[in-house]
Motif scaffolding. Structure first.
Motif, short mmCIF file in Angstrom:
data_model
loop_
_atom_site.label_atom_id
_atom_site.label_comp_id
_atom_site.label_asym_id
_atom_site.label_seq_id
_atom_site.Cartn_x
_atom_site.Cartn_y
_atom_site.Cartn_z
N SER A 33 0.86 -1.18 0.00
CA SER A 33 0.00 0.00 0.00
C SER A 33 0.89 1.23 0.00
CB SER A 33 -0.90 0.00 1.23
OG SER A 33 -0.14 0.23 2.39
N LEU A 34 0.33 2.35 -0.40
CA LEU A 34 1.10 3.60 -0.37
C LEU A 34 1.49 3.96 1.05
CD1 LEU A 34 -0.78 5.75 -3.02
CD2 LEU A 34 1.43 4.64 -3.23
N GLU A 35 0.65 3.61 2.01
CA GLU A 35 0.97 3.89 3.41
C GLU A 35 2.24 3.17 3.83
OE1 GLU A 35 -1.22 3.75 7.78
OE2 GLU A 35 -2.31 3.14 6.00
N GLU A 36 2.36 1.89 3.44
CA GLU A 36 3.58 1.13 3.75
C GLU A 36 4.80 1.74 3.06
OE1 GLU A 36 2.64 -3.49 4.15
OE2 GLU A 36 1.72 -2.59 2.37
N LEU A 37 4.59 2.19 1.82
CA LEU A 37 5.68 2.78 1.06
C LEU A 37 6.20 4.05 1.73
CD1 LEU A 37 7.18 2.29 -1.63
CD2 LEU A 37 5.58 3.89 -2.67
N PHE A 38 5.28 4.91 2.20
CA PHE A 38 5.68 6.17 2.82
C PHE A 38 6.25 5.99 4.23
CE2 PHE A 38 2.55 8.45 -0.12
CZ PHE A 38 3.55 8.75 -1.03
N LYS A 39 6.10 4.82 4.82
CA LYS A 39 6.71 4.55 6.12
C LYS A 39 8.20 4.21 5.98
CE LYS A 39 2.63 2.98 8.63
NZ LYS A 39 1.96 1.83 9.25
N ASN A 40 8.62 3.89 4.76
CA ASN A 40 10.01 3.53 4.51
C ASN A 40 10.84 4.81 4.35
OD1 ASN A 40 12.46 2.90 3.05
ND2 ASN A 40 11.58 0.87 2.70
N GLU A 41 11.79 5.00 5.24
CA GLU A 41 12.61 6.22 5.24
C GLU A 41 13.42 6.39 3.96
OE1 GLU A 41 14.93 6.86 8.78
OE2 GLU A 41 13.34 6.00 10.04
N LYS A 42 13.91 5.30 3.40
CA LYS A 42 14.71 5.40 2.17
C LYS A 42 13.86 5.90 1.00
CE LYS A 42 17.94 1.74 3.40
NZ LYS A 42 18.43 0.39 3.07
N VAL A 43 12.62 5.43 0.93
CA VAL A 43 11.72 5.86 -0.14
C VAL A 43 11.39 7.34 0.01
CG1 VAL A 43 9.41 5.56 -1.14
CG2 VAL A 43 10.76 3.56 -0.50
N VAL A 44 11.09 7.77 1.24
CA VAL A 44 10.77 9.17 1.50
C VAL A 44 11.96 10.06 1.15
CG1 VAL A 44 10.18 10.84 3.31
CG2 VAL A 44 9.01 8.63 3.22
N LYS A 45 13.14 9.64 1.53
CA LYS A 45 14.35 10.41 1.24
C LYS A 45 14.56 10.52 -0.27
CE LYS A 45 19.25 10.63 2.39
NZ LYS A 45 20.35 10.00 3.09
N ARG A 60 14.79 22.68 2.06
CA ARG A 60 15.02 22.14 3.40
C ARG A 60 13.71 22.06 4.16
NH1 ARG A 60 20.54 24.01 5.98
NH2 ARG A 60 21.85 23.78 4.16
N ASN A 61 13.74 21.25 5.21
CA ASN A 61 12.58 21.10 6.10
C ASN A 61 11.31 20.73 5.32
OD1 ASN A 61 14.22 21.79 8.27
ND2 ASN A 61 13.79 23.97 7.97
N ILE A 62 11.41 19.71 4.49
CA ILE A 62 10.30 19.23 3.67
C ILE A 62 9.74 17.98 4.33
CG2 ILE A 62 9.65 18.32 1.41
CD1 ILE A 62 10.44 21.24 1.33
N ASP A 63 8.40 17.90 4.36
CA ASP A 63 7.73 16.73 4.90
C ASP A 63 6.71 16.25 3.87
OD1 ASP A 63 7.02 14.73 6.63
OD2 ASP A 63 5.73 15.98 7.89
N ILE A 64 6.52 14.96 3.76
CA ILE A 64 5.53 14.40 2.85
C ILE A 64 4.25 14.16 3.64
CG2 ILE A 64 4.92 12.41 1.43
CD1 ILE A 64 7.83 12.13 0.71
N LYS A 65 3.17 14.75 3.19
CA LYS A 65 1.86 14.60 3.83
C LYS A 65 0.91 13.94 2.84
CE LYS A 65 2.46 17.62 7.38
NZ LYS A 65 2.47 17.21 8.72
N ALA A 66 0.01 13.14 3.35
CA ALA A 66 -1.00 12.48 2.50
C ALA A 66 -2.29 12.34 3.29
CB ALA A 66 -0.50 11.11 2.07
N GLU A 120 14.42 13.79 -5.21
CA GLU A 120 14.04 13.87 -6.62
C GLU A 120 13.13 15.07 -6.91
OE1 GLU A 120 14.03 13.01 -10.59
OE2 GLU A 120 15.24 12.02 -9.07
N PHE A 121 12.15 15.31 -6.03
CA PHE A 121 11.13 16.31 -6.32
C PHE A 121 11.27 17.60 -5.53
CE2 PHE A 121 9.20 12.26 -7.54
CZ PHE A 121 8.87 12.56 -8.85
N ALA A 122 12.12 17.63 -4.50
CA ALA A 122 12.30 18.85 -3.70
C ALA A 122 13.78 19.18 -3.56
CB ALA A 122 11.65 18.67 -2.33
#
Length: 109
Positions: A22-34, A45-51, A39-41
């Motif tokens: 699920s996307l939720e599982e994907l966003f829990k992975n720190e490597k994926v978030v980083k 600095r001080n960027i957080d992914i919200k969903a 890539e997109f930001a």
């Protein structure tokens, strides 16, 4: 019953990858978030992914397999899996620790 059925199957090995995430599982992975942040930001600095929760979108991660087809009479519907195994054996596709997975069944005239 008149008509035929087109059966599509694939050969699956017990070591093949077949994972649903699920996307939720994907966003829990720190490597994926980083990776997403870099890539997109880039340069920020001080960027957080919200969903919006709950994230219900799921996707599959699986080994790519070739699909094989054969056609049988509608009267043979109950024996489709056995016929798929026979077709794979005839084509010498089955090996040790492999099995058949039906992908699609279509009625054709």
């Amino acid at each position: 019953m008149n008509g035929n059925i087109e059966v599509t199957y694939k050969i699956v090995n017990k070591n093949d990858l077949n994972l649903t995430l699920s996307l939720e599982e994907l966003f829990k992975n720190e490597k994926v978030v980083k990776l997403i942040k870099s890539e997109f930001a880039k340069g920020h600095r001080n960027i957080d992914i919200k969903a919006d929760l709950p994230l219900s979108d799921k996707f599959k991660l699986e080994t790519i397999k070739e699909h094989h087809n054969f056609t049988v009479s509608k009267n043979d519907f109950a024996d489709i899996l056995a016929l798929a195994e026979d077709d794979a054996t005839t084509k010498k596709l089955l090996k040790k620790d492999c099995f058949i997975e039906l992908v699609d069944i279509k009625t054709i005239k």
